[in-house]
Structures are given as structure tokens and as C-alpha cells.
Design an enzyme around this catalytic site. Structure first.
Site, PDB file in Angstrom:
ATOM      1  N   ARG A  54       0.840  -1.220   0.000  1.00 58.72           N
ATOM      2  CA  ARG A  54       0.000   0.000   0.000  1.00 58.72           C
ATOM      3  C   ARG A  54       0.861   1.250   0.000  1.00 58.72           C
ATOM      4  O   ARG A  54       0.484   2.286  -0.520  1.00 58.72           O
ATOM      5  CB  ARG A  54      -0.958   0.005   1.201  1.00 58.72           C
ATOM      6  N   TYR A 107     -14.383  16.534 -16.103  1.00 57.17           N
ATOM      7  CA  TYR A 107     -14.895  15.156 -16.145  1.00 57.17           C
ATOM      8  C   TYR A 107     -16.061  15.005 -15.148  1.00 57.17           C
ATOM      9  O   TYR A 107     -15.945  15.435 -13.984  1.00 57.17           O
ATOM     10  CB  TYR A 107     -13.724  14.231 -15.799  1.00 57.17           C
ATOM     11  N   ASP A 178      -6.062  18.135 -15.089  1.00 58.89           N
ATOM     12  CA  ASP A 178      -6.291  16.784 -15.623  1.00 58.89           C
ATOM     13  C   ASP A 178      -5.730  16.767 -17.046  1.00 58.89           C
ATOM     14  O   ASP A 178      -6.214  17.474 -17.927  1.00 58.89           O
ATOM     15  CB  ASP A 178      -7.797  16.478 -15.607  1.00 58.89           C
ATOM     16  N   LYS A 203      -6.525   5.357 -19.972  1.00 52.60           N
ATOM     17  CA  LYS A 203      -6.806   5.722 -21.357  1.00 52.60           C
ATOM     18  C   LYS A 203      -5.577   5.463 -22.237  1.00 52.60           C
ATOM     19  O   LYS A 203      -5.212   4.321 -22.417  1.00 52.60           O
ATOM     20  CB  LYS A 203      -7.300   7.172 -21.407  1.00 52.60           C
TER      21      LYS A 203
END
Ligand SMILES: *Cc1c(COP(=O)(O)O)cnc(C)c1O
Length: 409
Positions: A54, A107, A178, A203
């Protein structure tokens, strides 16, 4: 050295891994210590090792180092999804009582996160229209965050990143950009003044529609704080995903060249089609933000929208979409395969929001893949044959007409 060479050669630790050409997938939740002293040294910050996945893992680290290099930042934090990157970046920047200034073309889920969870935690958000250049009347004493996305989602509005980041910096306000659309290859927001850059690596960076990934880059203490917050939120990337993302990254430069070429070919073709009203692709000279985009970007990806002339009936739209053979109907983008979705079909609040940024029921978003562009154009041509336009209605239908047109959807 050129970026494509650096992607392949920089920060490779091959000799430490038996010469393995690819960084191995460390499928381990924890990393053991050889002695009590080694454990104590690590705890006291006297040695650099891995402790627990983690908090860090060698395969994930290899990906982070490459992305930090590409964005020109001190560090990168990989997360389990783009939303993991966005939410960690926002939560590391604002707290109760703060105000966030956010572009209206961001977004959708970013906005939901702000309006739902952050509002519930006492952070207020104001949205500004993507054509707004002067934000002086929007900043408040408690504004701590300016959140930008350029090109914007769905409408592809181009923001003047240097000018907006400057307005924030003058007031001590942090900026998040972004950068998923352009990838670090075609736009580098840190150079344009951004403090934090976030990506949906799902993406283009992954590029094969086979994993979900987020990335955050920043400098200095801000990067350290971002890592602390991301670890506390627990949106850790899996090492297998990191391996696949590194695999995607190696071909990012050649894939982007082809996406760019294919995307422009299809956009130019659509633009001259008699049934197409307009094409929203930042690389087209006819696109309103094109000149600005050229100043701050060095290339175009292949996700864009187009608007068809008003249809006769909803059935025509279904015929068009269902007539496509090479384009899958699906969300997401940036993979090797072409995709299409209709816009504005969910609910009135989404419809109102998208009409503010100039989108209507006749708009579609397409992601152009790596197929031969002639085949994609032929597929669109035959599907458009099935789409009947109304020759007398050159103006968009009135809102009431539009409602009746969309009942089917
Ligand atoms: C898809 C997307 C995201 C979210 O990324 P996930 O990896 O799906 O969580 C963020 N920003 C933009 C612009 C996107 O298109």
C-alpha cells in the site's frame, strides 16, 4: 535524449533483477527485513527499502519514475484509478471551510465528487465557463484550489493554462490539471504553471483497454503530502496493473502518432460530410480553441465529438449507431479500438450542464483507435447513410421539440 528513448532506457534497474529486461511483477503485499537492525534503520529513515505494497512496491515504483520523468516533475504517485488520483489530489489540497474553483467542462465524476462528498465535508465549489479568461471575480479569500482540464471532457474546450495558473499562483491558490487527453507527450502542465497534474492512465497510457490506473505528479513537499494522502485513502495500484501500464508506456509514442493521424483523418472527413453540423476536435483549424491549443500543446490525441444535423426521429439515431460495425458503443477511450457514445441521454441535470458547454442531443463522442482510417471512414459513411437529416431545419430544434425527440433514449 529524446522522450521515446528515455521511456525505454531511463531508470531501468535490469542488473539488480538478474538482467530481466522487464521489471518483474512483485506480487507481494509485504517485504521482509533481514535483521532487527535493518528494520530499525528503515523505521528511523536511515535506509530506503520497501515495507508494504500500500505504501510502495518495486513494480509500481518503476512506473512512477517513468511518469515523473515524462511530466518533468519530482515525483509521481500511481493510484488504483484516475478517480483515485483526482480525489487524492483534491483531498490533499482543500479542507473544511475552503472554496474550490472548477471548470464547467471537467470530467463528470470529478464534479460529482466535489458536489457530493466534498460539499458534505464543508468544501464549497464554484464552476466557471471554460471560455472565462479572467477569474478575478471568482476567487474568494478562502479559495484554495483551481481545478482545470484542457481539452475539457466532451466539449474539448481549450483553457489558457499559463494565464489561469498565473491567476491562481498570484493568490497562493494551488492548481490541479487533468492531462489525460493530451498525455505527457503532447502537453506538460507543470511547465505551463500547474502545481499538480492528474491522469487517467486507463486511457492512452495503458492503451489496451485492459486495466484501470491513475497518476499524480507534483514537486517537492507537495509531492510528499500527496503520497501521504494517497496512502491514507488506500487507492493503491496493483503490481500487475503497474506491469501492464509499463508495457503500454513503451509504445505510447508510436501509438500516439498513429492516434493523431487517424483522429485527424476521420475529423477532417466528418467535417466535410453534409450531415455533420460541426466537429469538436482541437486539432482542426475550424475549432475555436485551435490557436490557443497550438501554443501549449505539441500534438493531438484522437478523442473528439461531432454534431449531426437535426434528425427526423430518434429511430434515425438508433439506426446510425447500430449501423456502425467497427465502432463499439462504449465509454472510456484511448485504447487500440474505436469507440462511440451518444451524449446527453441520461437526465435533465446532465442535459442542462452539457448544454451550458454547447452540447446537445445530436452530439456523439468518438475515440479513434489504431485501425486503418479508410476502414473507419467507410464504416461511418455507411452508417451515416442510415441517418436521415431534416433539410429545412438548419437551426437546432427548440427545447420542447428536443424533449420529444429523445423520448426513446
Ligand atoms: C476516464 C477519465 C477520468 C477517470 O479515470 P478512471 O481511470 O476511469 O478512474 C478522469 N479524467 C478524465 C478526463 C477521464 O476521461
Amino acid at each position: 535524449m529524446h522522450t521515446s528513448t528515455r521511456i525505454i532506457h531511463e531508470n531501468e534497474q535490469r542488473l539488480e533483477q538478474h538482467g530481466a529486461i522487464n521489471p518483474p511483477i512483485y506480487h507481494a503485499s509485504l517485504f521482509a527485513f533481514p535483521s532487527m537492525q535493518a528494520f530499525l534503520d528503515f523505521r528511523a529513515g536511515r535506509s530506503e527499502r520497501f515495507l508494504y505494497t500500500r505504501e510502495g512496491n518495486p513494480t509500481i515504483r518503476a512506473l512512477e519514475e517513468k511518469i515523473a520523468m515524462l511530466e518533468g516533475a519530482d515525483d509521481c504517485i500511481a493510484t488504483a484509478s484516475g478517480m483515485g488520483a483526482i480525489t487524492a489530489a483534491i483531498m490533499a489540497t482543500v479542507r473544511a471551510g475552503d472554496h474550490a474553483l472548477v471548470v464547467d467542462s471537467c470530467y463528470g465524476p470529478t464534479r460529482e465528487f466535489l458536489d457530493d462528498l466534498m460539499a458534505g465535508l464543508g468544501v464549497e465549489t464554484t464552476y466557471f465557463h471554460p471560455e472565462q479568461r479572467d477569474l478575478s471575480s471568482y476567487f474568494r479569500d478562502n479559495t484554495r484550489l483551481l481545478y482545470l482540464e484542457s481539452p475539457g471532457s466532451l466539449s474539448f474546450h481549450i483553457l489558457d493554462l499559463p494565464a489561469l495558473c498565473r491567476q491562481a499562483r498570484e493568490r497562493g491558490v494551488a492548481t490541479i490539471v487533468d492531462n489525460s487527453w493530451a498525455t505527457p507527450l503532447y502537453q506538460q502542465p507543470h511547465d505551463l504553471g500547474a502545481d499538480i497534474v492528474v491522469h487517467s492512465g486507463t486511457k492512452y497510457i495503458a492503451g489496451h483497454s485492459d486495466l484501470v490506473l491513475g497518476l499524480i505528479t507534483a514537486n517537492g513537499e507537495r509531492a510528499e503530502r500527496l503520497r501521504e494522502v494517497a496512502i491514507l485513502l488506500g487507492a493503491t495500484l496493483g503490481p500487475a496493473e503497474a506491469f501492464l501500464a509499463l508495457r503500454g508506456l513503451r509504445t505510447l509514442p508510436i501509438r500516439m502518432e498513429k492516434h493523431q493521424k487517424n483522429g485527424l483523418a476521420v475529423a477532417h472527413w466528418l467535417e466535410q460530410h453534409p450531415k455533420v453540423r460541426r466537429v469538436m476536435h482541437p486539432g482542426l483549424p475550424s475549432f475555436p480553441g485551435h490557436q490557443l491549443a497550438r501554443q501549449q500543446m505539441s500534438g493531438w490525441s484522437s478523442l473528439f465529438s461531432f454534431e449531426l444535423l437535426p434528425p427526423g426521429t430518434p429511430e434515425q439515431r438508433h439506426r446510425f449507431m447500430d449501423g456502425l460495425k467497427l465502432f463499439s458503443i462504449g465509454v472510456s477511450w484511448g485504447g487500440y479500438e474505436s469507440l462511440i457514445i451518444p451524449l446527453l441521454y441520461e437526465n435533465e441535470s446532465k442535459r442542462a450542464r452539457l448544454s451550458r458547454i454547447g452540447l446537445n442531443d445530436d452530439c456523439y463522442r468518438i475515440s479513434i483507435g489504431l485501425e486503418n482510417p479508410d476502414d473507419l471512414i467507410a464504416d461511418l459513411a455507411q452508417a451515416l447513410e442510415r441517418y436521415e437529416t431534416c433539410n429545412h431545419c438548419q437551426e437546432p430544434p427548440s427545447p420542447t421539440q428536443r424533449d420529444s425527440l429523445t423520448q426513446l433514449e
